[in-house]
Scaffold this active site. Structure first.
Site, PDB file in Angstrom:
ATOM      1  N   LEU A   1      11.772 148.735   0.732  1.00  0.00           N
ATOM      2  CA  LEU A   1      11.124 148.720  -0.575  1.00  0.00           C
ATOM      3  C   LEU A   1      11.884 147.844  -1.556  1.00  0.00           C
ATOM      4  CD1 LEU A   1       8.870 149.790  -2.418  1.00  0.00           C
ATOM      5  CD2 LEU A   1      10.422 151.638  -3.053  1.00  0.00           C
ATOM      6  N   LYS A   2      13.201 147.926  -1.541  1.00  0.00           N
ATOM      7  CA  LYS A   2      14.003 147.102  -2.448  1.00  0.00           C
ATOM      8  C   LYS A   2      13.774 145.614  -2.183  1.00  0.00           C
ATOM      9  CE  LYS A   2      17.243 145.417  -5.082  1.00  0.00           C
ATOM     10  NZ  LYS A   2      16.989 145.167  -6.509  1.00  0.00           N
ATOM     11  N   LEU A   3      13.763 145.205  -0.924  1.00  0.00           N
ATOM     12  CA  LEU A   3      13.527 143.801  -0.614  1.00  0.00           C
ATOM     13  C   LEU A   3      12.119 143.382  -1.025  1.00  0.00           C
ATOM     14  CD1 LEU A   3      15.270 143.521   2.879  1.00  0.00           C
ATOM     15  CD2 LEU A   3      16.096 142.620   0.697  1.00  0.00           C
TER      16      LEU A   3
END
Length: 277
Positions: free
Chosen positions: A163-165
């Site tokens: 999700l962060k990427l």
């Protein structure tokens, strides 16, 4: 029951801000950075000493190799009862590796990437994407609440890193599009005042637009989030399973590479606009 203590390893743009917040709250047990900062509050001589002093160790460094190096250094201090909160932006494969290394020592591992650049960190408005067991998320909530406005339990550690990427891909694509749109109207003779007034009434206006407007207007690119770190993240995203053929990802990664090669590595990634002349 006494409050947990925390040690911060990595005192860069974000980690240093967080560590000072923890210190002000009276929970910072120690801090360490690869480049020595002996005047920093609760500075300790090694990462291992920080890990021995703290109940929770938060890692905020540049990339997977740096995280691996830190975990190797603190490994002798890890044991049952210790928690490692990993807040660097890494890939799912690296996360699984580091989780295994930490748990082999008897400690617990929480993936905790975040969103929000330096201004958000200073205002305690960072947002965490947490990957791990519900019980572990609850255990670190009191500490993370001292430095953030929201904490979302995403799922497991691999899902949190993904999700962060994905969020950084979206941000990078928006930045490149904003730079091109602004350059387009500048070349036609439209002023920055007109452009930013108009975009604020357009559906495309975003938090990124508002954050980067002052930098784009002034041509001032001191880093809130550097070119080199965003390039690293897009390289990690490109290696994530199922993302090998994403055309926007490929394009923005190449643009960031050109910015890095042009000497803008340590500038804010809004410096992408400098490639457009």
């Amino acid at each position: 029951m006494k409050s947990q203590s925390i040690g911060v390893i990595g005192l860069g743009i974000i980690g240093g801000v967080w560590a000072r917040h923890y210190h002000e709250a009276g929970v910072l047990a120690g801090a360490w950075n690869r480049t020595a900062k002996p005047d920093f509050p609760k500075w300790l001589p090694t990462a291992e000493v920080v890990a021995r002093a703290a109940d929770v160790v938060q890692i905020v460094v540049a990339d997977p190799p740096a995280v691996r190096g830190i975990i190797e250094q603190i490994s002798p201090a890890l044991a049952q009862g210790k928690i490692v909160v990993q807040s660097s932006t890494i890939d799912p494969a690296g996360s699984s590796e580091f989780k295994s290394l930490v748990e082999a020592r008897g400690a617990r591992y929480l993936e905790a990437p975040f969103t929000g650049s330096k201004p958000a960190a200073e205002q305690k408005k960072s947002v965490f994407y947490l990957g791990g067991a519900e019980e572990l998320v609850r255990a670190v909530e009191p500490l993370l609440s001292l430095i953030s406005e929201a904490r979302y339990h995403i799922g497991d550690n691999r899902q949190a890193t993904t999700l962060k990427l994905a969020m950084n891909l979206n941000i990078s694509a928006q930045m490149q599009a904003l730079a091109e749109a602004l350059t387009m109207v500048r070349r036609s003779g439209v002023s920055d005042d007109v452009f930013f007034t108009a975009i604020k009434k357009n559906v495309s206006c975003s938090g990124l637009t508002l954050l980067k407007e002052p930098k784009l207007r002034a041509g001032e690119f001191s880093p809130q989030f550097s070119v080199k770190h965003m390039l690293k993240d897009m390289r990690l995203a490109s290696r994530t399973q199922g993302c090998e053929d994403f055309p926007v990802l490929d394009t923005v990664r190449e643009c960031l590479w050109h910015a890095d090669q042009a000497g803008y590595a340590d500038e804010d990634f809004a410096a992408l606009i400098k490639l457009l002349g």
